[in-house]
Scaffold this active site. Structure first.
Site, PDB file in Angstrom:
ATOM      1  CG  ASP A 194       1.790 -77.926 -43.313  1.00 44.72           C
ATOM      2  OD1 ASP A 194       1.406 -78.205 -42.628  1.00 44.72           O
ATOM      3  OD2 ASP A 194       1.953 -77.632 -44.716  1.00 44.72           O
TER       4      ASP A 194
ATOM      5  CG  HIS B  34       0.890 -81.256 -33.610  1.00 39.86           C
ATOM      6  ND1 HIS B  34       1.436 -80.400 -35.015  1.00 39.86           N
ATOM      7  CD2 HIS B  34       0.273 -82.193 -33.509  1.00 39.86           C
ATOM      8  CE1 HIS B  34      -0.106 -80.949 -35.576  1.00 39.86           C
ATOM      9  NE2 HIS B  34      -0.590 -82.160 -34.601  1.00 39.86           N
TER      10      HIS B  34
ATOM     11  CG  LEU C 207      10.860 -62.352 -32.016  1.00 35.01           C
ATOM     12  CD1 LEU C 207      11.702 -60.900 -33.347  1.00 35.01           C
ATOM     13  CD2 LEU C 207      11.577 -63.277 -31.600  1.00 35.01           C
TER      14      LEU C 207
HETATM   15  C1  IPE Z   1      -1.833 -73.944 -42.354  1.00 40.02           C
HETATM   16  O1  IPE Z   1      -1.330 -75.012 -42.513  1.00 40.02           O
HETATM   17  C2  IPE Z   1      -2.062 -73.368 -40.884  1.00 40.02           C
HETATM   18  C3  IPE Z   1      -1.337 -73.638 -39.822  1.00 40.02           C
HETATM   19  C4  IPE Z   1       0.367 -74.198 -40.235  1.00 40.02           C
HETATM   20  C5  IPE Z   1      -1.756 -73.699 -38.228  1.00 40.02           C
HETATM   21  P1  IPE Z   1      -2.299 -76.478 -42.729  1.00 40.02           P
HETATM   22  O2  IPE Z   1      -1.660 -78.252 -42.586  1.00 40.02           O
HETATM   23  O3  IPE Z   1      -3.861 -76.852 -42.099  1.00 40.02           O
HETATM   24  O4  IPE Z   1      -3.036 -76.049 -44.355  1.00 40.02           O
HETATM   25  P2  IPE Z   1      -3.177 -76.903 -45.506  1.00 40.02           P
HETATM   26  O5  IPE Z   1      -4.415 -78.219 -44.406  1.00 40.02           O
HETATM   27  O6  IPE Z   1      -2.902 -77.839 -46.100  1.00 40.02           O
HETATM   28  O7  IPE Z   1      -3.967 -75.858 -46.291  1.00 40.02           O
HETATM   29  C1  IPE Z   2       1.489 -78.078 -38.666  1.00 40.98           C
HETATM   30  O1  IPE Z   2       1.623 -79.246 -39.380  1.00 40.98           O
HETATM   31  C2  IPE Z   2       0.870 -77.854 -37.690  1.00 40.98           C
HETATM   32  C3  IPE Z   2      -0.263 -76.607 -37.440  1.00 40.98           C
HETATM   33  C4  IPE Z   2      -1.662 -76.802 -38.778  1.00 40.98           C
HETATM   34  C5  IPE Z   2      -1.348 -77.071 -36.798  1.00 40.98           C
HETATM   35  P1  IPE Z   2       0.236 -80.188 -40.054  1.00 40.98           P
HETATM   36  O2  IPE Z   2      -0.471 -80.973 -38.535  1.00 40.98           O
HETATM   37  O3  IPE Z   2      -0.611 -79.325 -40.927  1.00 40.98           O
HETATM   38  O4  IPE Z   2       1.380 -80.914 -40.554  1.00 40.98           O
HETATM   39  P2  IPE Z   2       0.875 -82.076 -42.158  1.00 40.98           P
HETATM   40  O5  IPE Z   2       0.452 -80.981 -43.178  1.00 40.98           O
HETATM   41  O6  IPE Z   2      -0.298 -82.723 -41.510  1.00 40.98           O
HETATM   42  O7  IPE Z   2       2.122 -82.803 -42.457  1.00 40.98           O
HETATM   43 MG    MG Z   3       0.043 -79.101 -42.258  1.00 39.78          MG
END
Ligand code: IPE
Ligand code: IPE
Ligand code: MG
Length: 244
Positions: free
Chosen positions: A22, A39, A133
């Site tokens: 995240d 990303h 792995l």
């Molecule tokens: C969880 O992250 C999903 C992934 C890392 C793929 P999100 O950024 O979507 O989760 P919330 O919305 O903060 O709970």
């Molecule tokens: C994690 O990073 C990637 C996915 C959930 C696909 P985010 O896109 O959720 O990044 P934040 O949480 O907005 O910083």
């Molecule tokens: Mg996120």
């Protein structure tokens, strides 16, 4: 002799590490960049982390790449994420095959673009006999959905007379989950400072040690992984028993 003693005293790594990757968006925002750049850097972090897990002797790595709730994001971001998945699978598969990585995908793949479904199937096929792995990618995955589907399977089998409902236990239930055959995660790491599960592996995390780290996913390094593993070793896993 000393080296041997140090080796002997080193605790074995967790068998199974799961990661909620995240913070890509915040990483980009802090630098005045578009979310897609976060990303992209996140995909690089995945590539590094697979290598680091292999180096550290982790046997199973499970990563949350796209949740069943991530469709709520703007269509352009969803397209960007799918595009990156496409790129990752095309570019990395040969290397993953060479490295002996076994790939597995959990989540509802039917809703994914056709060419990604083909790439996912191909990745599983090409690595099915690999013995290094095991890299499990949660793609369009939701823990509640997975549990509901397991319940549907069991209900169908019971209705067809193949199964006595009284015989359903934790083992028969777990066997119907997408993670069938994988050990439960020993360690879950979530980056970006958020402290929640966000519908990841709800059943499987029952006794997993949770480590939340402030770093954003694109900044995740081998040191972060080692620190999380060291933190894991400091924990005492009790599984409900008295402390020892
Ligand atoms: C969880 O992250 C999903 C992934 C890392 C793929 P999100 O950024 O979507 O989760 P919330 O919305 O903060 O709970
Ligand atoms: C994690 O990073 C990637 C996915 C959930 C696909 P985010 O896109 O959720 O990044 P934040 O949480 O907005 O910083
Ligand atoms: Mg996120």
């Amino acid at each position: 002799m000393e080296a041997a003693a140090a080796f002997a005293s080193k605790p074995s790594p967790p068998l199974h590490v799961a990661i909620i990757m995240d913070g890509n968006g915040r990483w980009a925002k802090a630098r005045g960049l578009r979310r897609i750049v976060g990303h992209q850097q996140g995909a690089e972090a995945v590539r590094r982390t697979v290598k680091h897990c292999r180096e550290l002797g982790v046997s199973y790595l499970t990563i949350y790449a796209f949740s069943s709730e991530n469709w709520k994001r703007p269509p352009t971001e969803v397209d960007d994420l799918m595009g990156l998945m496409r790129l990752y699978l095309r570019r990395e598969l040969d290397e993953l095959v060479d490295a002996g990585v076994r790939m597995r995908f959990i989540g509802d793949r039917h809703r994914l673009p056709d060419d990604i479904i083909a790439l996912v199937n191909q990745a599983e096929q090409r690595t099915r006999t690999s013995s290094g792995l095991t890299l499990t990618v949660a793609l369009n995955y939701g823990g509640r959905r997975e549990i509901v589907e397991a319940a549907q399977h069991l209900a169908r089998d019971a209705a067809a007379g193949l199964l006595d409902p009284g015989d359903i236990d934790e083992k028969t239930f777990a066997d119907r989950l997408a993670t069938n055959g994988l050990p439960e995660p020993d360690l879950l790491i979530r980056t970006s400072g958020e402290q929640r599960i966000s519908n990841f592996l709800l059943w499987q995390l029952a006794y997993t040690e949770l480590v939340f780290i402030p770093a954003m996913w694109p900044d995740f390094t081998k040191q972060h992984l080692e620190d999380a593993i060291n933190e894991f070793h400091r924990r005492e896993r009790r599984y409900g028993a008295s402390s020892g």
